[in-house]
Scaffold this motif. Structure first.
Motif, PDB file in Angstrom:
ATOM      1  N   ASP A   1       0.831  -1.211   0.000  1.00 58.93           N
ATOM      2  CA  ASP A   1       0.000   0.000   0.000  1.00 58.93           C
ATOM      3  C   ASP A   1       0.864   1.259   0.000  1.00 58.93           C
ATOM      4  OD1 ASP A   1      -2.670   1.332   0.349  1.00 58.93           O
ATOM      5  OD2 ASP A   1      -1.728   1.981   2.217  1.00 58.93           O
ATOM      6  N   ARG A   2       1.982   1.220   0.747  1.00 55.58           N
ATOM      7  CA  ARG A   2       2.853   2.400   0.829  1.00 55.58           C
ATOM      8  C   ARG A   2       3.658   2.636  -0.442  1.00 55.58           C
ATOM      9  NH1 ARG A   2       6.673   1.752   5.389  1.00 55.58           N
ATOM     10  NH2 ARG A   2       5.867  -0.314   5.829  1.00 55.58           N
ATOM     11  N   ILE A   3       4.049   1.558  -1.109  1.00 55.35           N
ATOM     12  CA  ILE A   3       4.947   1.702  -2.250  1.00 55.35           C
ATOM     13  C   ILE A   3       4.200   1.703  -3.583  1.00 55.35           C
ATOM     14  CG2 ILE A   3       5.431  -0.731  -2.787  1.00 55.35           C
ATOM     15  CD1 ILE A   3       8.410   0.011  -2.901  1.00 55.35           C
ATOM     16  N   SER A   4       2.902   1.452  -3.561  1.00 55.40           N
ATOM     17  CA  SER A   4       2.141   1.332  -4.810  1.00 55.40           C
ATOM     18  C   SER A   4       2.142   2.624  -5.622  1.00 55.40           C
ATOM     19  CB  SER A   4       0.695   0.909  -4.506  1.00 55.40           C
ATOM     20  OG  SER A   4       0.066   1.873  -3.667  1.00 55.40           O
ATOM     21  N   GLY A   5       2.274   3.766  -4.927  1.00 54.32           N
ATOM     22  CA  GLY A   5       2.303   5.033  -5.659  1.00 54.32           C
ATOM     23  C   GLY A   5       3.475   5.119  -6.619  1.00 54.32           C
ATOM     24  N   GLU A   6       4.623   4.563  -6.229  1.00 55.31           N
ATOM     25  CA  GLU A   6       5.785   4.572  -7.113  1.00 55.31           C
ATOM     26  C   GLU A   6       5.537   3.711  -8.338  1.00 55.31           C
ATOM     27  OE1 GLU A   6       9.548   3.887  -5.245  1.00 55.31           O
ATOM     28  OE2 GLU A   6       8.900   4.778  -3.351  1.00 55.31           O
ATOM     29  N   PHE A   7       4.858   2.573  -8.168  1.00 60.79           N
ATOM     30  CA  PHE A   7       4.541   1.717  -9.302  1.00 60.79           C
ATOM     31  C   PHE A   7       3.533   2.406 -10.221  1.00 60.79           C
ATOM     32  CE2 PHE A   7       6.681  -1.309  -6.728  1.00 60.79           C
ATOM     33  CZ  PHE A   7       7.053  -2.359  -7.550  1.00 60.79           C
TER      34      PHE A   7
END
Length: 447
Positions: free
Chosen positions: A311-317
């Motif tokens: 959930d935290r890193i999905s923005g980068e993807f």
């Protein structure tokens, strides 16, 4: 030190003894290893006070059962006399008990003055040390045999150095030029075997010199890459600040629309997070090198941890247009360092995003009752066979620094964290077909 290491400590003062032994045992406690200290030259209370003065709450670890003090009668002379083969059997049984209790390994140190008594004999001691050199490789055991030079004669110290691959002398850890194979020590080797050994020793130490030369070259290359990697986000941040400063100096507040400010904040946030990761990686490498990376074990549910990190890193993807799929698997609970496992997963996901060629990335959790498996699969550039081991070393990359950003530290730190938990990390990959990194952790570990 790592599992399988067998060292001798040759000391002359109590300070030299404690400066080597106590940090060694404290590291084992931090890594959730079972620890055994065989006392003989010192009194039990003297050893306890030494640990306490170094900041180790030794009594708490003794009460928990993780740390055990034993006398020579309880360890080496349990049967009334010293038997090298029986002692090896004792160590094997202790290792099995430690694993059954959820410990990540077994760490032992012994004050070897007990060997001066009539129960042992120098020949049996050297036989035992030689057997240890066969026992340790491939095991989850490490050991430091302590020899007080003021108590042992030169002949025995000579033989001690012959039977230990590494020696601690004062404040130096020395790969041992004088180490001989067990067969040679026991007089079982032929002249041809001794000549082969002498040639191997010469080649090994020349190889060590070449390794040092390559390390210096790698260090210089790393400093160049690190300077570039740290400067890139700093330059971006500087440009953002200069842009805002010019707009404010012109009194042109109207040009700073909500959308423009939001874009500046978003770019600034990404660069700050990148800079923070770079600095954190450098600090972690320093901690690992100084043996100061400790684990804060707590009850952790792995599936929930994975969902939180994704959930935290999905923005980068999303920003890179890459699909991130999660196969959460069963609910798995263990006693792990949550923040460190989050770091492991973030490193693997960042690696997949960097080398995944924009194709989907999949995260999966599985378990088989004894171990849990966390895998990250991409469909990107993949690896050559010869790179699969090298990429887990410091400052190493599968491709050149000009082809990808980063310090070449993420997988090295990941491996160290996983191994500190008693686990392993592996990679399956083919060039041009992507890579699957799999972390394997033991279940049942306890804080």
């Amino acid at each position: 030190m790592g599992h399988g290491d067998h060292l001798c400590l040759v000391y002359e003062t109590a300070e030299e003894q404690w400066d080597a032994v106590i940090p060694y045992m404290a590291e084992g406690l931090a890594r959730n290893e079972a620890c055994l200290y065989v006392i003989d030259d010192r009194a039990l209370d003297e050893v306890r006070q030494a640990f306490i003065s170094y900041g180790v709450d030794i009594d708490a670890h003794v009460r928990s059962g993780q740390f055990v003090f034993a006398t020579k009668r309880e360890a080496y002379l349990a049967s009334g006399a010293f038997n090298p083969h029986a002692m090896i059997a004792f160590l094997e049984a202790t290792v099995r008990e430690a694993a059954a209790a959820g410990r990540t390994g077994f760490r032992v140190t012994a004050e070897m003055t007990w060997a001066l008594g009539q129960e042992c004999g120098c020949d049996r001691l050297i036989e035992y040390e030689s057997l240890l050199s066969e026992f340790f490789p491939g095991s989850r055991v490490t050991a430091i045999c302590q020899y007080n030079r003021k108590r042992f004669g030169a002949d025995l110290i000579r033989d001690v150095l012959r039977t230990h691959p590494v020696a601690i002398l004062g404040n130096q850890v020395c790969p041992n030029l004088y180490y001989e194979t067990p067969a040679m020590v026991l007089g079982q080797g032929s002249p041809e075997q001794r000549v082969d050994w002498m040639i191997e020793q010469l080649q090994r130490f020349r190889g060590a010199e070449r390794k040092l030369e390559r390390a210096i070259q790698s260090r210089d290359e790393f400093l160049s890459v690190a300077s570039h990697e740290l400067n890139t986000p700093l330059t971006s941040l500087k440009l953002q600040v200069q842009s805002l400063t010019r707009a404010l100096a012109r009194g042109d507040g109207a040009s700073l629309t909500r959308e423009k400010v939001a874009g500046i904040v978003d770019r600034t946030d990404r660069q700050l997070r990148r800079l923070s990761r770079l600095v954190s990686d450098l600090l972690d490498v320093s901690r690992i090198h100084a043996n100061k990376m400790t684990l804060e074990l707590e009850r952790t549910e792995l599936r929930e941890l994975v969902e939180d990190v994704v959930d935290r890193i999905s923005g980068e993807f999303t920003h890179m247009g890459v699909r991130l799929d999660v196969v959460p698997g069963p609910e798995v609970v263990g006693h792990w360092d949550r923040s460190r496992l989050e770091q492991v997963l973030i490193n693997l996901l960042s690696n997949a995003l960097k080398y995944g060629a924009g194709k989907p990335v999949r995260v999966e959790v599985a378990a088989d009752g004894a171990r849990v498996y966390l895998s990250v699969k991409d469909h990107g550039v993949g690896l050559r066979e010869e790179d699969r081991t090298r990429i887990f070393e410091r400052f190493e990359r599968a491709i050149s620094a000009s082809e990808a950003s980063g310090l070449g530290l993420g997988l090295y730190i990941t491996r160290e964290i996983v191994q500190a938990h008693g686990g392993d990390i592996s990679v399956e990959s083919r060039l041009g077909e992507g890579s699957t990194f799999t972390v394997s952790l033991p279940l049942g570990a306890r804080a």
